[in-house]
Scaffold this motif. Structure first.
Motif, PDB file in Angstrom:
ATOM      1  N   MET A 299       0.865  -1.177   0.000  1.00 49.51           N
ATOM      2  CA  MET A 299       0.000   0.000   0.000  1.00 49.51           C
ATOM      3  C   MET A 299       0.902   1.227   0.000  1.00 49.51           C
ATOM      4  SD  MET A 299      -2.741   1.121   2.879  1.00 49.51           S
ATOM      5  CE  MET A 299      -2.769   2.825   3.326  1.00 49.51           C
ATOM      6  N   MET A 300       0.663   2.129  -0.930  1.00 48.24           N
ATOM      7  CA  MET A 300       1.477   3.331  -0.993  1.00 48.24           C
ATOM      8  C   MET A 300       0.611   4.518  -0.594  1.00 48.24           C
ATOM      9  SD  MET A 300       4.390   4.218  -3.676  1.00 48.24           S
ATOM     10  CE  MET A 300       3.547   4.579  -5.158  1.00 48.24           C
ATOM     11  N   LEU A 301       1.164   5.372   0.232  1.00 52.77           N
ATOM     12  CA  LEU A 301       0.420   6.499   0.770  1.00 52.77           C
ATOM     13  C   LEU A 301       1.336   7.708   0.816  1.00 52.77           C
ATOM     14  CD1 LEU A 301      -2.073   7.594   2.376  1.00 52.77           C
ATOM     15  CD2 LEU A 301      -0.941   6.742   4.418  1.00 52.77           C
ATOM     16  N   THR A 302       0.815   8.833   0.396  1.00 52.30           N
ATOM     17  CA  THR A 302       1.552  10.085   0.507  1.00 52.30           C
ATOM     18  C   THR A 302       1.091  10.785   1.775  1.00 52.30           C
ATOM     19  OG1 THR A 302       1.682  10.304  -1.882  1.00 52.30           O
ATOM     20  CG2 THR A 302       2.067  12.286  -0.592  1.00 52.30           C
ATOM     21  N   LEU A 303       2.006  10.970   2.701  1.00 51.31           N
ATOM     22  CA  LEU A 303       1.690  11.656   3.951  1.00 51.31           C
ATOM     23  C   LEU A 303       1.995  13.141   3.780  1.00 51.31           C
ATOM     24  CD1 LEU A 303       3.210   9.205   6.582  1.00 51.31           C
ATOM     25  CD2 LEU A 303       0.828   9.403   5.862  1.00 51.31           C
ATOM     26  N   GLU A 304       1.021  13.951   4.090  1.00 51.86           N
ATOM     27  CA  GLU A 304       1.183  15.402   3.972  1.00 51.86           C
ATOM     28  C   GLU A 304       1.870  15.946   5.225  1.00 51.86           C
ATOM     29  OE1 GLU A 304       0.380  17.140   1.297  1.00 51.86           O
ATOM     30  OE2 GLU A 304      -0.515  15.416   0.267  1.00 51.86           O
ATOM     31  N   GLN A 305       2.945  16.680   5.025  1.00 51.91           N
ATOM     32  CA  GLN A 305       3.685  17.251   6.151  1.00 51.91           C
ATOM     33  C   GLN A 305       2.808  18.174   6.987  1.00 51.91           C
ATOM     34  OE1 GLN A 305       6.710  16.460   7.337  1.00 51.91           O
ATOM     35  NE2 GLN A 305       6.789  14.884   5.761  1.00 51.91           N
ATOM     36  N   ASP A 306       1.913  18.896   6.343  1.00 47.67           N
ATOM     37  CA  ASP A 306       1.008  19.788   7.084  1.00 47.67           C
ATOM     38  C   ASP A 306       0.145  19.001   8.070  1.00 47.67           C
ATOM     39  OD1 ASP A 306       1.991  21.951   5.708  1.00 47.67           O
ATOM     40  OD2 ASP A 306       0.254  22.140   4.382  1.00 47.67           O
ATOM     41  N   HIS A 307      -0.304  17.825   7.644  1.00 46.52           N
ATOM     42  CA  HIS A 307      -1.129  16.995   8.531  1.00 46.52           C
ATOM     43  C   HIS A 307      -0.308  16.466   9.705  1.00 46.52           C
ATOM     44  CE1 HIS A 307      -4.108  17.462   5.551  1.00 46.52           C
ATOM     45  NE2 HIS A 307      -3.927  16.350   4.868  1.00 46.52           N
ATOM     46  N   LEU A 308       0.928  16.076   9.432  1.00 44.66           N
ATOM     47  CA  LEU A 308       1.803  15.579  10.500  1.00 44.66           C
ATOM     48  C   LEU A 308       2.083  16.697  11.505  1.00 44.66           C
ATOM     49  CD1 LEU A 308       4.323  13.563   8.303  1.00 44.66           C
ATOM     50  CD2 LEU A 308       2.583  12.606   9.824  1.00 44.66           C
TER      51      LEU A 308
END
Length: 100
Positions: free
Chosen positions: A9-18
């Motif tokens: 599973m590939m997921l792009t994590l948004e730095q703003d959300h982190l």
């Protein structure tokens, strides 16, 4: 940030959300509140529980077993874990990681 999980599973994590998760934890928001806010910001097409787990893991340096409670929680109150129990299970891991 792009991460790969089990089963590719590939997921792009948004730095703003982190960053927002870390900021909210630093202000003492309950994990259930933080996750509801995150849900309002992520793609509704993504599988909800795995995405929430990945964000918690990467925002706070947690391991999979430390965020497993997310899989038993539903923001609508229909899961086996209610907000209070989710908060209890997650809060024991998150405070030690904020600012650390």
């Amino acid at each position: 940030m792009i991460v790969r999980g089990e089963g590719e599973m590939m997921l792009t994590l948004e730095q703003d959300h982190l960053s927002r998760l870390r900021e909210q934890a630093g202000r003492g928001l309950a994990p259930s509140q933080m996750l509801r806010d995150l849900l309002s910001r992520i793609n509704p097409e993504e599988p909800r529980s795995p995405v929430l787990a990945w964000y918690l893991m990467h925002a706070f340096g947690l391991e999979q077993h430390q965020v497993a409670a997310v899989f038993g929680w539903d923001p609508n109150g229909t899961g086996p874990l209610d907000d209070a129990r989710l908060d209890e299970l997650l809060a024991r891991h998150i405070p030690a990681k904020v600012g650390g």
